[in-house]
Design a protein around this motif. Structure first.
Motif, PDB file in Angstrom:
ATOM      1  N   VAL A   1     109.375 -19.301  -7.691  1.00  0.00           N
ATOM      2  CA  VAL A   1     109.703 -19.137  -9.007  1.00  0.00           C
ATOM      3  C   VAL A   1     108.542 -18.363  -9.701  1.00  0.00           C
ATOM      4  CG1 VAL A   1     109.464 -20.740 -10.777  1.00  0.00           C
ATOM      5  CG2 VAL A   1     110.726 -21.556  -8.757  1.00  0.00           C
ATOM      6  N   LEU A   2     107.271 -18.472  -9.379  1.00  0.00           N
ATOM      7  CA  LEU A   2     106.293 -17.598  -9.844  1.00  0.00           C
ATOM      8  C   LEU A   2     106.531 -16.228  -9.731  1.00  0.00           C
ATOM      9  CD1 LEU A   2     103.337 -19.943  -9.135  1.00  0.00           C
ATOM     10  CD2 LEU A   2     104.431 -19.535 -11.277  1.00  0.00           C
TER      11      LEU A   2
ATOM     12  N   ASP B   1     107.191 -15.417 -17.733  1.00  0.00           N
ATOM     13  CA  ASP B   1     106.638 -16.393 -18.410  1.00  0.00           C
ATOM     14  C   ASP B   1     106.049 -17.609 -18.177  1.00  0.00           C
ATOM     15  OD1 ASP B   1     108.608 -14.661 -20.423  1.00  0.00           O
ATOM     16  OD2 ASP B   1     106.598 -14.853 -21.396  1.00  0.00           O
ATOM     17  N   ALA B   2     104.843 -18.012 -18.344  1.00  0.00           N
ATOM     18  CA  ALA B   2     104.412 -19.397 -17.929  1.00  0.00           C
ATOM     19  C   ALA B   2     103.667 -20.152 -18.981  1.00  0.00           C
ATOM     20  CB  ALA B   2     103.335 -19.170 -16.793  1.00  0.00           C
TER      21      ALA B   2
ATOM     22  N   LEU C   1     111.966 -23.620 -23.720  1.00  0.00           N
ATOM     23  CA  LEU C   1     113.326 -23.533 -23.970  1.00  0.00           C
ATOM     24  C   LEU C   1     113.888 -22.610 -24.981  1.00  0.00           C
ATOM     25  CD1 LEU C   1     114.129 -27.559 -24.242  1.00  0.00           C
ATOM     26  CD2 LEU C   1     114.802 -25.900 -22.506  1.00  0.00           C
ATOM     27  N   GLN C   2     112.770 -22.479 -25.993  1.00  0.00           N
ATOM     28  CA  GLN C   2     113.114 -21.133 -26.901  1.00  0.00           C
ATOM     29  C   GLN C   2     113.043 -19.681 -26.287  1.00  0.00           C
ATOM     30  OE1 GLN C   2     113.523 -21.453 -30.369  1.00  0.00           O
ATOM     31  NE2 GLN C   2     114.135 -19.335 -30.147  1.00  0.00           N
ATOM     32  N   MET C   3     112.028 -19.748 -25.466  1.00  0.00           N
ATOM     33  CA  MET C   3     111.779 -18.381 -24.627  1.00  0.00           C
ATOM     34  C   MET C   3     113.101 -18.105 -23.745  1.00  0.00           C
ATOM     35  SD  MET C   3     107.975 -17.565 -23.886  1.00  0.00           S
ATOM     36  CE  MET C   3     107.447 -19.174 -23.323  1.00  0.00           C
ATOM     37  N   ALA C   4     113.356 -19.145 -23.079  1.00  0.00           N
ATOM     38  CA  ALA C   4     114.701 -19.282 -22.205  1.00  0.00           C
ATOM     39  C   ALA C   4     115.970 -18.800 -22.877  1.00  0.00           C
ATOM     40  CB  ALA C   4     114.870 -20.671 -21.585  1.00  0.00           C
TER      41      ALA C   4
ATOM     42  N   ARG D   1     112.632 -15.833 -18.139  1.00  0.00           N
ATOM     43  CA  ARG D   1     112.616 -16.757 -17.174  1.00  0.00           C
ATOM     44  C   ARG D   1     111.117 -17.337 -17.229  1.00  0.00           C
ATOM     45  NH1 ARG D   1     116.397 -15.168 -12.922  1.00  0.00           N
ATOM     46  NH2 ARG D   1     115.160 -16.335 -11.545  1.00  0.00           N
ATOM     47  N   VAL D   2     111.266 -18.792 -17.516  1.00  0.00           N
ATOM     48  CA  VAL D   2     110.018 -19.456 -17.991  1.00  0.00           C
ATOM     49  C   VAL D   2     109.680 -20.375 -16.910  1.00  0.00           C
ATOM     50  CG1 VAL D   2     109.002 -20.865 -19.635  1.00  0.00           C
ATOM     51  CG2 VAL D   2     110.743 -19.190 -20.367  1.00  0.00           C
TER      52      VAL D   2
END
Lengths: 242, 242
Positions: B25-26, B31-32, B65-68, B73-74
């Motif tokens: 995933v990482l 973004d994290a 959720l906003q960035m997704a 890919r958060v």
């Protein structure tokens, strides 16, 4: 060579859920003991496999310690996490009655236990206070299981159930459902997660009052929500404030 | 690019306890988001870090959720397991009140939660039925915590306690010890596992009646045994039949 025993958990089935820590143990081990299907999962060159049947945990633990005393590096293999209804307790039980083995170097290596994998696949049903109960009555009386179920319901814990229904005692899980219904849990959501993280994984969630015993077998991890556990879209989750 | 949210658990601290599933995933994330010290642990080339303070879990979930929704890919980062007193529930809470975000692809990826790492380091204190309680009263009343402690003691569950003692409410854990003493647990073994799996890990086990509140802080995972939990050599374990 100095022998040792490493008690490892290989997770619920997906290879990607095995930690590098456990992989490193397997790379160094000379021997692996465990229940037949778990030992099969770790087969590799240079590793002698010693598969054994279910319900012989104490014999298997003694065998591991015996080999370590002879200088072998033994991996004791459980699925999931070795400390949750698995081999770690059996090794310490064996050690307790065998002073000569108490000098063996031992380490326990955690793994992804079935309830965490099931919870992740479902959403977050264990997102608040919960308990974890082994429904097998091989090693404890049914009366103790029943008492724990009633008190856990009264405490409004979410509950994760391991070993819900064996072929030899299929009536046990029917009694569990009855106790939970009689304890005020009829509207709570219950989830059946079978073969979690494997290709044939299946999930089912419904109110407890609609659940039937045959929805679970020994490959099913069952999670009962607390009174606030609910659905959002395809997910099941317990809010943080309940 | 289609955005997504992956809710991951990076284990208790040791890099070797991060699953390959979470590493993958990482490797893919753009973004994290997460609490500052957890996001720092996953820093790497090509990953934008969005650290935030403690106690803003819902804002952080909405941000993810906003960035997704914007195609990113958060990775939502928790220590331990994301489903145990961590970010998964917060993301589903955010989703519940935001219908537009309900089309975002989401997956939850399990991790080694602190109680499993602590249990492995101690031996197998969670080797039989147990419960897991968040002692923080940020999001629930103290009366509920107290009721759960009393019922869990009556059920003779082993207990794992998260967030035992915050700097802002140090009196809470003293009350927990009082309730457990008054519930007949004075002879049970209690273990304090601080910074488990890290270089400065420390462990301490003693009978509950000798425990004092300052033995725990927010970096300590506390495990109370059941009435049968005992020591063998340096290990603490719960037998399989209690």
């Amino acid at each position: 060579m100095t022998g040792r025993v490493d008690i490892i958990g290989i997770g619920p089935g997906d290879e990607a859920l095995i930690t590098p820590d456990v992989r490193a143990v397997l790379d160094q081990a000379t021997d692996a003991v465990g229940y037949i299907p778990y030992v099969e999962r770790v087969a590799g060159p240079g590793l002698r496999l010693h598969p054994s049947d279910n319900r012989v945990e104490l014999d298997r633990a003694r065998h591991a310690l015996q080999m370590a005393l002879q200088g072998q590096r033994v991996a004791v293999v459980s699925s999931g996490d070795p400390g949750v209804f698995a081999m770690a307790s059996a090794v310490f039980e064996a050690l307790e009655t065998w002073p000569e083995a108490q000098g063996v170097e031992i380490a326990v290596h955690p793994g992804i236990t079935a309830m965490l994998a099931a919870s992740a696949t479902l959403g977050a049903p264990l997102g608040h206070d919960f308990c974890c109960i082994n429904l097998s009555d091989n090693l404890k009386p049914w009366s103790l299981i029943e008492r724990r179920l009633r008190l856990a319901a009264e405490a409004d814990f979410a509950m994760a159930f391991y070993n819900p229904r064996s072929a030899s005692r299929p009536e046990g899980f029917a009694k569990v459902l009855e106790v939970l219904l009689a304890s005020g849990c009829s509207e709570r959501l219950i989830s059946f997660a079978r073969n979690v993280s494997r290709p044939d994984q299946s999930l089912r969630t419904l109110p407890l009052k609609e659940a039937t015993p045959e929805m679970a077998d020994m490959r099913t991890l069952v999670i009962l929500g607390n009174s606030a556990t609910r659905r959002v879209g395809r997910w099941v989750y317990s809010p943080r404030s309940a």
